[in-house]
Every structure is written in structure tokens, then in C-alpha cells.
Design an enzyme around this catalytic site. Sequence first.
Site, PDB file in Angstrom:
ATOM      1  N   ARG A 161      -9.703  27.981  33.187  1.00  0.00           N
ATOM      2  CA  ARG A 161      -8.528  29.035  33.429  1.00  0.00           C
ATOM      3  C   ARG A 161      -7.401  28.611  34.373  1.00  0.00           C
ATOM      4  NH1 ARG A 161      -6.815  32.508  28.058  1.00  0.00           N
ATOM      5  NH2 ARG A 161      -5.093  32.336  28.899  1.00  0.00           N
ATOM      6  N   TYR A 217      -3.939  26.360  35.797  1.00  0.00           N
ATOM      7  CA  TYR A 217      -3.056  26.614  35.759  1.00  0.00           C
ATOM      8  C   TYR A 217      -3.225  28.372  36.172  1.00  0.00           C
ATOM      9  CZ  TYR A 217       0.685  29.018  32.455  1.00  0.00           C
ATOM     10  OH  TYR A 217       1.786  29.791  31.949  1.00  0.00           O
ATOM     11  N   GLU A 266      -4.255  28.720  38.785  1.00  0.00           N
ATOM     12  CA  GLU A 266      -3.939  28.584  40.818  1.00  0.00           C
ATOM     13  C   GLU A 266      -2.415  27.651  41.118  1.00  0.00           C
ATOM     14  OE1 GLU A 266      -6.072  30.596  41.964  1.00  0.00           O
ATOM     15  OE2 GLU A 266      -7.637  30.467  43.048  1.00  0.00           O
ATOM     16  N   LYS A 270      -0.672  27.815  39.677  1.00  0.00           N
ATOM     17  CA  LYS A 270       0.981  28.754  39.605  1.00  0.00           C
ATOM     18  C   LYS A 270       1.073  29.365  40.599  1.00  0.00           C
ATOM     19  CE  LYS A 270       2.773  28.211  35.082  1.00  0.00           C
ATOM     20  NZ  LYS A 270       3.679  27.549  35.198  1.00  0.00           N
ATOM     21  N   GLY A 299     -10.776  40.068  18.458  1.00  0.00           N
ATOM     22  CA  GLY A 299      -9.164  40.645  18.099  1.00  0.00           C
ATOM     23  C   GLY A 299      -9.388  41.866  19.379  1.00  0.00           C
TER      24      GLY A 299
END
Length: 370
Positions: free
Chosen positions: A187, A190, A192, A194, A252
Amino acid sequence: MTPAEKIVSEDLHHIVNRGSDEFSRLSGRRVLIAGGAGFLGYYLAQAPLFWNKVTVGLPPISVTVLDSFIRGVPSWLTALEGDPNLHLLQHDIRNPLPVELGDVDFLLHAASIASPLYYRKYPIETMDANVNGLRGMLEYCLAQKRAGKSVAGVLFYSSSEIYGDPTPENIPTPETYRGHVSCTGPRACYDESKRYGETLCVNFARQHDLPIKVARPFNNYGPGLKITDGRVIPDFARSILDGNDIVMLSDGSARRTFCYVADAVVGYYKILMKGRPGEVYNVGVEGPEISVSDLAARAVTLGRELFGYTGKVSRRESSDKDYVVDNPFRRCPVITKARTELGYDPQTRIDEGLRRSLLWYSGNREASEA
Ligand SMILES: NC(=O)c1ccc[n+]([C@@H]2O[C@H](COP(=O)([O-])OP(=O)(O)OC[C@H]3O[C@@H](n4cnc5c(N)ncnc54)[C@H](O)[C@@H]3O)[C@@H](O)[C@H]2O)c1
């Protein structure tokens, strides 16, 4: 009016009422929404155009939607194409802003792949949009200032993901928390980009005295989020509307707070118009913090009530080995800063937001790949 159209109409009224001061201040000005064909763009673009229609005696707000339209122009934008205050500009934000753009007063940078399913597939494109694309926009603002045509406000869409997987004592998470983030995990493209985007914004604001502000959205959902996006609520909606069981690909147990988009969009316009330059603001809701299992159970109950759904929740292991790697276990914001400084006050409770979303999806089941 179909149930889905009624939801949109009520949401637009909600947004322009709660953001009436902000929209009045945008009157007669030009707003550029980069990434405006996406989920958040759905209400970000429609709300000022709707304000134009319901306001008498004030000059209209001019809206330019800049997007790569990589999957084509969405039908809701095509439907608005006759509006004289709407302009569409096809452009890839990774390239410098086109000269024909002209003078813009306010700029929003929401042009980034946002779904984990897709940013893991296109990591370099995601980084380039948030780093090079943002840099191009900030350089435009600097050039405008030097030419004596200063922009009045810029909003960069960062993400709650910049906090990574917060340690338990940092939940709920205030803006001051520095994060617990992998710079190399699946992830990271995204998270880093941002983080670096925020650093760019803060330093352009300080060094060049520009009115740049940053929003950190926390799990927004609702109308406009494509049913094929791969995020959890549209996935549940698709199963319910197709009459299939909801299949959960994780255990979940991850917990989230979910913020209805009509509330969030009011928050974004408040940051744009009233936020302090160089400052970041969480945009989400404080509670309830619920597990993905709980969310699925609520969706099933609502599906029964609304559409006579007879399915249930089942579990299957994802074939994607990275599906939950670095996925934060809990995500819940402190929103005191936006509340006290800007008057941000999200109102929509989760069951009502879910109900509205399911009704909207019932009229918006068709979508190309996100
Ligand atoms: N929705 C949320 O809950 C959430 C949470 C955190 C952060 N954000 C951020 O908010 C912004 C908007 O998110 P969204 O949910 O609307 O995403 P989205 O994927 O629905 O929309 C993004 C839009 O940007 C466009 N785009 C992507 N790359 C582009 C490029 N290189 N040039 C031009 N256009 C490009 C896409 O075509 C799409 O229309 C993103 O920056 C995202 O990271 C959203």
C-alpha cells in the site's frame, strides 16, 4: 422521481444548506476540480452547479472538471453537459497543467486512484498523480501569483492512510499523530505519495505564502462511488442487488468509521474556504467504529427491508496474497480541529447512510471498471 434521484436531490439540498456560506463566497469565481469525474467529484461538482440553480441574485460559480476520463465520461457528467457553468477538460494530471486552462480561483486536487484494488495494480501511476501532478498544480499557483493573478484557495486530497496502522493509544487519531507506515509494502505507493504530497503542500504554503490546505478523508461512502470500485460498501451493494451472498474476503474484524459523502463534501468546501494555509484536517466521523462483519450484517438487514433480500454473509479466503497486508486494523478520526475551526458537523448516521447508498445503487447498478 426515482428513489435514487430523490436521494441525490436531498443530498444536494443538504450540501448547499450546510455549506451556504462557502458557496456564497465562491459566487462569481472559477473552481477547478481535478479528478472531478470520480466518486468525490460526483457531489463536489454537482453541489456548486445545484447552488447556482437555487440561488437568485448572485453570480454563478463556474466549475471546470479536469480528469483523464480514462474510463470515459461518466453518465452523470454527460447529463450535465448543457450546463453553461460546467466545463470538462480531459487531461492527465501527471503532465503540467495545459496553458488553455486560463485563470482559476480555486483548485481541488482529487485526481488519484483511491481504491486499494486499483492502486496496487497501478502503483507508479498513483504515485505520479499525487507527487508530480500535485507539483504541477502548485507550480501553476506560484506562476499565477507571480503574474499578479493569485489563486484564492487550493485543497489537496490526502488520506487517513497516511497514518498507516496506528498504534492502539493513537486511536482515535488526531492530526498530530505522525503515523506508523510501511514505505515498501503493497500500500506504500498510496500512503507514501500522500505523505510526500502533504509535505509539498505545507512547504509551498510556507515558502511562497500560498493558500494551500490539506484534507485527510476517512472512509467516505455513498452516491457516486462506482459499484465496481472494489471498496467494501459498493461490493456489498452489488451482492445484495444481484441477490447473491455477501462474500467477505477478510475475517471481517477490521474496524472503521464510515462517513457519508454528503457530510464529507460540506467539510471539503469548508476546508477550501476557511481552512488555514499549510494546515491539515481530518474529515470523517468519530463513531460508531464498527467491524466490517458488523457493517455486512447491517447491509443484510437493510437489504431485507428495502428489497426483500434473502442472502447471507459468507467467508472466502482471497486469492490475492496482499489483500490485507498493511491494512490498518482500526481507523477512527478525531475531528475536533475541523469542528471547532470550520464548523464541520457530520450528521448522517451509519444506518441512514447505508440505506441511502443502497437506494442510490438500486438506480445506478451499471458501471464500467473503476
Ligand atoms: N473516497 C474516500 O473515502 C477517500 C479516502 C481517502 C482519500 N481519498 C482521496 O480523495 C481523492 C478522490 O477520491 P475518490 O474516492 O473520488 O477516487 P476515485 O477513484 O473515485 O476518483 C478519482 C478520479 O481521478 C481521476 N484520475 C486518476 N488519476 C488521474 C490522472 N493521472 N489524471 C487525471 N485524472 C485522474 C480518475 O479518472 C477518477 O475520475 C483521491 O485523491 C483519494 O486518494 C478518498
